[in-house]
Design a protein around this motif. Sequence first.
Motif, mmCIF file in Angstrom:
data_model
loop_
_atom_site.group_PDB
_atom_site.id
_atom_site.type_symbol
_atom_site.label_atom_id
_atom_site.label_comp_id
_atom_site.label_asym_id
_atom_site.label_seq_id
_atom_site.Cartn_x
_atom_site.Cartn_y
_atom_site.Cartn_z
ATOM 1 N N PRO A 10 57.504 -21.062 -15.280
ATOM 2 C CA PRO A 10 56.428 -21.856 -16.211
ATOM 3 C C PRO A 10 56.408 -21.036 -17.429
ATOM 4 O O PRO A 10 56.727 -19.515 -17.684
ATOM 5 C CB PRO A 10 54.518 -22.079 -16.015
ATOM 6 C CG PRO A 10 55.021 -20.552 -14.801
ATOM 7 C CD PRO A 10 56.465 -20.569 -14.442
ATOM 8 N N ASP A 11 56.677 -21.745 -18.864
ATOM 9 C CA ASP A 11 56.525 -21.191 -20.190
ATOM 10 C C ASP A 11 54.935 -21.229 -20.771
ATOM 11 O O ASP A 11 53.996 -21.674 -19.826
ATOM 12 C CB ASP A 11 57.101 -21.693 -21.234
ATOM 13 C CG ASP A 11 57.150 -23.096 -21.838
ATOM 14 O OD1 ASP A 11 55.627 -23.918 -21.376
ATOM 15 O OD2 ASP A 11 58.190 -23.869 -21.439
ATOM 16 N N LEU A 12 54.660 -20.990 -21.684
ATOM 17 C CA LEU A 12 52.888 -20.583 -22.180
ATOM 18 C C LEU A 12 52.813 -21.696 -21.953
ATOM 19 O O LEU A 12 50.943 -22.235 -21.751
ATOM 20 C CB LEU A 12 52.863 -19.970 -23.354
ATOM 21 C CG LEU A 12 52.807 -18.449 -23.587
ATOM 22 C CD1 LEU A 12 53.426 -18.237 -24.748
ATOM 23 C CD2 LEU A 12 51.845 -17.960 -22.632
ATOM 24 N N ALA A 13 52.899 -22.729 -22.112
ATOM 25 C CA ALA A 13 52.438 -24.260 -22.897
ATOM 26 C C ALA A 13 52.280 -24.673 -21.201
ATOM 27 O O ALA A 13 51.104 -25.560 -20.423
ATOM 28 C CB ALA A 13 53.370 -25.538 -23.034
ATOM 29 N N ASP A 14 53.196 -24.647 -20.347
ATOM 30 C CA ASP A 14 52.874 -24.777 -18.491
ATOM 31 C C ASP A 14 52.214 -24.057 -17.895
ATOM 32 O O ASP A 14 51.127 -24.708 -17.604
ATOM 33 C CB ASP A 14 54.048 -24.273 -18.081
ATOM 34 C CG ASP A 14 55.931 -24.806 -18.296
ATOM 35 O OD1 ASP A 14 55.157 -26.728 -19.121
ATOM 36 O OD2 ASP A 14 56.750 -25.038 -17.871
ATOM 37 N N LEU A 15 51.341 -22.519 -18.504
ATOM 38 C CA LEU A 15 50.374 -21.718 -17.228
ATOM 39 C C LEU A 15 48.378 -23.178 -18.389
ATOM 40 O O LEU A 15 47.614 -22.831 -17.594
ATOM 41 C CB LEU A 15 50.570 -20.970 -17.899
ATOM 42 C CG LEU A 15 52.079 -19.618 -17.606
ATOM 43 C CD1 LEU A 15 51.160 -18.063 -17.878
ATOM 44 C CD2 LEU A 15 51.484 -19.939 -15.904
ATOM 45 N N ARG B 255 55.604 -22.534 -29.225
ATOM 46 C CA ARG B 255 56.804 -23.365 -29.548
ATOM 47 C C ARG B 255 57.421 -22.221 -30.041
ATOM 48 O O ARG B 255 58.844 -22.260 -30.617
ATOM 49 C CB ARG B 255 56.488 -23.378 -31.209
ATOM 50 C CG ARG B 255 55.216 -24.952 -30.744
ATOM 51 C CD ARG B 255 55.349 -25.331 -32.315
ATOM 52 N NE ARG B 255 54.708 -24.820 -33.171
ATOM 53 C CZ ARG B 255 53.626 -25.035 -33.414
ATOM 54 N NH1 ARG B 255 52.501 -26.082 -33.171
ATOM 55 N NH2 ARG B 255 53.193 -24.744 -34.533
ATOM 56 N N GLY B 256 57.680 -20.972 -29.243
ATOM 57 C CA GLY B 256 58.392 -19.846 -29.489
ATOM 58 C C GLY B 256 59.014 -19.021 -31.401
ATOM 59 O O GLY B 256 59.792 -18.793 -31.582
ATOM 60 N N LYS B 257 57.659 -18.925 -31.834
ATOM 61 C CA LYS B 257 57.336 -18.888 -33.418
ATOM 62 C C LYS B 257 56.612 -17.396 -33.424
ATOM 63 O O LYS B 257 57.873 -17.187 -34.126
ATOM 64 C CB LYS B 257 56.128 -19.661 -34.113
ATOM 65 C CG LYS B 257 57.295 -21.244 -34.179
ATOM 66 C CD LYS B 257 56.742 -22.479 -35.256
ATOM 67 C CE LYS B 257 56.176 -21.833 -36.591
ATOM 68 N NZ LYS B 257 56.048 -22.851 -37.219
ATOM 69 N N ARG B 258 55.924 -17.578 -32.958
ATOM 70 C CA ARG B 258 55.145 -15.861 -32.893
ATOM 71 C C ARG B 258 54.227 -15.848 -31.514
ATOM 72 O O ARG B 258 53.917 -16.307 -31.159
ATOM 73 C CB ARG B 258 54.472 -16.137 -34.181
ATOM 74 C CG ARG B 258 54.464 -16.370 -35.982
ATOM 75 C CD ARG B 258 53.035 -16.193 -36.948
ATOM 76 N NE ARG B 258 53.782 -16.357 -38.208
ATOM 77 C CZ ARG B 258 54.117 -17.650 -38.816
ATOM 78 N NH1 ARG B 258 53.254 -18.563 -37.549
ATOM 79 N NH2 ARG B 258 54.018 -18.435 -39.372
ATOM 80 N N ARG C 153 59.550 -17.201 -22.076
ATOM 81 C CA ARG C 153 60.340 -18.659 -21.356
ATOM 82 C C ARG C 153 60.440 -19.136 -22.516
ATOM 83 O O ARG C 153 61.155 -19.851 -22.584
ATOM 84 C CB ARG C 153 59.823 -18.486 -20.440
ATOM 85 C CG ARG C 153 60.284 -18.172 -18.940
ATOM 86 C CD ARG C 153 60.201 -18.483 -17.851
ATOM 87 N NE ARG C 153 59.031 -18.222 -17.337
ATOM 88 C CZ ARG C 153 58.580 -16.979 -16.275
ATOM 89 N NH1 ARG C 153 59.280 -16.355 -16.226
ATOM 90 N NH2 ARG C 153 57.563 -17.130 -16.308
ATOM 91 N N SER C 154 59.100 -18.989 -23.082
ATOM 92 C CA SER C 154 58.693 -19.597 -24.262
ATOM 93 C C SER C 154 59.222 -19.896 -25.518
ATOM 94 O O SER C 154 59.696 -20.360 -26.416
ATOM 95 C CB SER C 154 56.763 -19.909 -25.070
ATOM 96 O OG SER C 154 56.499 -20.436 -24.615
ATOM 97 N N PHE C 155 60.495 -17.981 -26.114
ATOM 98 C CA PHE C 155 61.525 -18.230 -27.053
ATOM 99 C C PHE C 155 62.634 -17.536 -26.521
ATOM 100 O O PHE C 155 63.362 -17.126 -26.660
ATOM 101 C CB PHE C 155 60.885 -16.519 -27.222
ATOM 102 C CG PHE C 155 59.703 -16.239 -28.316
ATOM 103 C CD1 PHE C 155 60.000 -15.897 -29.528
ATOM 104 C CD2 PHE C 155 57.875 -16.350 -27.580
ATOM 105 C CE1 PHE C 155 58.893 -15.739 -29.985
ATOM 106 C CE2 PHE C 155 57.125 -16.605 -28.664
ATOM 107 C CZ PHE C 155 57.119 -16.476 -29.609
#
Length: 294
Positions: A74-79, A107-110, A137-139
């Motif tokens: 999972p990435d952040l959105a998945d969590l 979104r992997g921006k900050r 993983r989001s990045f």
Amino acid sequence: MAPRHFDRDRVRALRRARNITQSELGEAVGVGDSTVASWELGSSTPDGEKLPVLAKFFGLPLDELFPRRAGDLPDLADLRCDAGYSQYQSRELIGTKSSGPVANAERGKRRLNEKFHEPLAKAYGVTVDELLAAQERSFGNEAPVPESASAMPRTVAEKITYLLEHSYPGTQTPPSDTEIAQAVNEHAGAQVITADGVLALRTGDNEELPPIVADGLAELFGVSPLYFQTDDRVARQVVEGLRLLAAVRTGAVGRVATRGLGPEGMSDELLAFLNQMVGEMAEREVPGTDGPGH
């Protein structure tokens, strides 16, 4: 992102086997019956945060009803989705007016401000290490960022906080939000920010930093305006410079070395400036005192 697989046929079969109408299912998960119909027809799929609600409604484990592909992590959105929170609701989890900090990290921006790690990990039911691994993983990174890199200030809030915590040694007192606003406005020649505006930038409630405000902050703290841009190299040089200047006060360094800056190193101009500062401070320092401010 490693989204879960939504099997419309299985959801429809489960609903019918329990003699539940589309309207009843929609009411249970907080959507209209037309939305449920579109799910079962395959014209749309549920938002990720609805999947744990559906799994709970049918009394099945989330991983069984809506599995991920083998090996997917999972990435952040998945969590967030697995915990049943919408992106909009995330603002309540971190105590901000906007969901921007979470949205930008997803979104992997900050990357997330460190103060958000504990509350999000607790809300998502994971450890902080698991949260940070999902963030990477989001990045697009599978391996965690080295500690030296993760400690680098990246967001506007982190950069301002770092300067406030490291630019005022000894008994010197960092400026208040009001004093920062006054200094920026004097630099701009007009009112471009208020004390509340500074507070919003410093706490991460507002991540939009106008160039005129960035210039004023840079002049106040004595750093390059590039420090507030997204290029980590400049921020790294500023951080290392502050560390070296702090070290010379304690006699821990006599000549600047550029270890730990990565392959890009430190610019010749910055290196010359720091060496000059080291020499001047060494001459002025008085043992046993905090020394003069600068």
